[in-house]
Write an enzyme that holds these catalytic residues in place. Structure first.
Site, PDB file in Angstrom:
ATOM      1  N   TRP A 172     105.880  62.537  46.547  1.00 39.48           N
ATOM      2  CA  TRP A 172     104.736  62.376  45.630  1.00 39.48           C
ATOM      3  C   TRP A 172     103.413  62.687  46.301  1.00 39.48           C
ATOM      4  O   TRP A 172     102.545  63.329  45.703  1.00 39.48           O
ATOM      5  CB  TRP A 172     104.736  60.977  45.021  1.00 39.48           C
TER       6      TRP A 172
ATOM      7  N   ASP B  38      97.912  56.153  45.237  1.00 39.73           N
ATOM      8  CA  ASP B  38      98.860  56.250  44.125  1.00 39.73           C
ATOM      9  C   ASP B  38      99.796  55.040  44.247  1.00 39.73           C
ATOM     10  O   ASP B  38     100.587  54.951  45.184  1.00 39.73           O
ATOM     11  CB  ASP B  38      99.643  57.557  44.254  1.00 39.73           C
TER      12      ASP B  38
ATOM     13  N   LYS C  68     106.889  52.563  35.659  1.00 31.10           N
ATOM     14  CA  LYS C  68     107.787  51.987  36.647  1.00 31.10           C
ATOM     15  C   LYS C  68     107.716  50.452  36.621  1.00 31.10           C
ATOM     16  O   LYS C  68     108.736  49.799  36.543  1.00 31.10           O
ATOM     17  CB  LYS C  68     107.457  52.502  38.049  1.00 31.10           C
TER      18      LYS C  68
HETATM   19  C1  PLP Z   1     106.765  58.556  39.017  1.00 33.97           C
HETATM   20  C2  PLP Z   1     105.680  58.796  39.983  1.00 33.97           C
HETATM   21  C3  PLP Z   1     104.654  59.737  39.750  1.00 33.97           C
HETATM   22  C4  PLP Z   1     104.657  60.661  38.567  1.00 33.97           C
HETATM   23  O1  PLP Z   1     104.372  60.020  37.418  1.00 33.97           O
HETATM   24  P1  PLP Z   1     104.344  60.808  36.028  1.00 33.97           P
HETATM   25  O2  PLP Z   1     103.852  59.758  35.115  1.00 33.97           O
HETATM   26  O3  PLP Z   1     105.724  61.272  35.760  1.00 33.97           O
HETATM   27  O4  PLP Z   1     103.384  61.942  36.175  1.00 33.97           O
HETATM   28  C5  PLP Z   1     103.641  59.848  40.673  1.00 33.97           C
HETATM   29  N1  PLP Z   1     103.619  59.097  41.778  1.00 33.97           N
HETATM   30  C6  PLP Z   1     104.586  58.189  42.041  1.00 33.97           C
HETATM   31  C7  PLP Z   1     104.495  57.367  43.286  1.00 33.97           C
HETATM   32  C8  PLP Z   1     105.632  58.018  41.150  1.00 33.97           C
HETATM   33  O5  PLP Z   1     106.599  57.113  41.417  1.00 33.97           O
END
Ligand code: PLP
Length: 306
Positions: A44, A113, A137
Site C-alpha cells: 500500500w 494511511d 476494514k
Molecule cells: C484496503 C487498503 C487501501 C485501499 O483502500 P480502497 O478503499 O480500496 O481504495 C489502502 N490502504 C490500506 C492500508 C488498505 O488496507
C-alpha cells in the site's frame, strides 16, 4: 479518538486509493521543493509513493526492501528536512507489517494511511498532520473514507487538484461539496456507536492484542509448521500472514488447510495473491470467539499433520 479542536474530520469518497492522490495534491506544495518523504514497507505504501510521483519528487527514505517483512531501523532513515511531508502506512494489510511507534520527523508534517488499523488502538492525533482510513476494514462498509487533517494544512492544494479532493473545500462545506455516501456514513455511525459503547479504542486495543496473540502463539509454538515471515517487532495485530508446512509454504497442505477452514465456515483466509499462503484478518468486527475457533482449528490441523 480525542481529536484536538484544531483538526477537521472529513467524510470523503474514492477510498484509501483516492487519498494516495489527494495527499500529494493537497500537501506536496507545502514547501517550495515539492518533495515528499515516503516509507515503503509494503504494497500500500508502494502504491501511494508511485501515485505521488505524478505531482512532485518522492524520496524513499531507506534502501529498497527486498521483502516486505520488516520496518527499516529509524536511525537509518534519510529524512529530508525540506520535505513537505513524511508518509507511511501504519498497517500494511497485505504483508502484515504494523508500526507500533510513531515516526519522528523533526517537525515535518506526518501523514499516515490507517485504513486497516483505524480505531484498533489509541492514537495520539496531535503528532499527525493528516490521517486517513477507508471505512471498510475497521469501521463500516466501503464507500466512505475518513480524513483527519490539521487546519493549518488546508488551502495549500496544487491548482490542478480536483475540487472533490480539495480538503479546504470539503472542510468548508462540512463534507457536503458533493452528494455524500449517506448509507456508508450511516453504517459507520452505527459502528462508531458500537466501538464507543464497548469501551472505545483502548478496549479495541485490548481485544486486538488478545486476538492476535492467540494466533501468533500457535505459530511460534509450532516448531516451524506454521511460519510467519514478518519480524516479531512489527507483526500486525490486524492481519496475520502465515505459511503452512514449511518456510515458503507447502501448496498441498495450504490448500487442505483452506478447504478444512471453509468447511467450518471460516472463509477469506487465503493470503493476498501477491504473497500466497494464509492471512487471518482480525479486524474489530472479528470477536474473541471467532478467533478462538480459528486457533482451535490451527491446533487440530497441526496435530494431524506434524
Ligand atoms: C484496503 C487498503 C487501501 C485501499 O483502500 P480502497 O478503499 O480500496 O481504495 C489502502 N490502504 C490500506 C492500508 C488498505 O488496507
Amino acid at each position: 479518538m480525542n481529536i484536538p479542536s484544531n483538526y477537521k474530520v472529513l467524510f470523503l469518497q474514492g477510498g484509501g486509493c483516492g487519498q494516495f492522490s489527494a495527499v500529494p495534491l493537497n500537501l506536496i506544495g507545502l514547501k517550495e521543493d515539492r518533495c515528499a518523504d515516503y516509507l515503503v514497507t509494503g504494497t500500500w505504501s508502494a502504491k501511494a509513493a508511485k501515485e505521488a510521483e505524478k505531482y512532485g519528487k518522492v524520496n524513499v527514505v531507506h534502501p529498497k526492501l527486498d521483502s516486505y517483512t520488516k520496518i527499516p531501523e529509524p536511525s537509518s532513515w534519510n529524512l529530508n528536512p525540506s520535505a513537505s511531508y513524511v508518509y507511511y502506512c501504519c498497517n500494511e494489510t497485505v504483508h502484515g507489517v504494523e508500526y507500533n511507534f510513531v515516526p519522528e520527523t523533526n517537525g515535518v508534517v506526518l501523514v499516515s494511511d490507517m485504513s486497516s488499523n483505524f480505531l484498533s488502538r489509541p492514537v495520539d492525533i496531535s503528532k499527525f498532520g493528516l490521517i486517513f482510513a477507508g471505512a471498510q476494514k475497521n469501521v463500516g462498509c466501503a464507500g466512505v473514507t475518513v480524513v483527519i487533517v490539521r487546519e493549518d494544512l488546508l488551502g495549500r492544494a496544487l491548482k490542478e487538484c480536483p475540487v472533490v479532493l480539495d480538503y479546504k473545500v470539503q472542510a468548508e462545506m462540512n463534507s457536503l461539496y458533493n452528494t455524500p455516501p449517506c448509507f456508508s456514513i450511516y453504517i459507520m455511525g452505527l459502528v462508531l456507536d458500537w466501538i464507543k459503547n464497548n469501551g472505545g479504542s483502548a478496549a479495541m486495543e485490548m481485544l486486538n492484542k488478545q486476538k492476535s496473540s492467540m494466533i501468533y502463539d500457535i505459530i511460534n509454538a509450532s516448531n516451524g509448521f506454521y511460519v510467519c515471515p514478518v519480524e516479531t517487532a512489527c507483526r500486525s495485530r490486524m492481519n496475520v500472514p502465515f505459511r503452512v508446512g514449511k518456510k515458503g509454504g507447502d501448496d498441498a497442505l495450504e490448500k487442505e488447510f483452506l478447504d478444512g477452514a471453509s468447511k467450518r465456515g471460516m472463509i477469506s483466509l487465503k493470503g493476498h495473491r501477491s504473497v500466497g499462503g494464509i492471512r487471518a484478518s482480525l479486524y474489530n468486527a472479528v470477536t474473541l470467539e471467532d478467533t478462538k475457533a480459528l486457533a482451535d482449528y490451527m491446533k487440530e490441523f497441526l496435530k494431524e499433520h506434524q
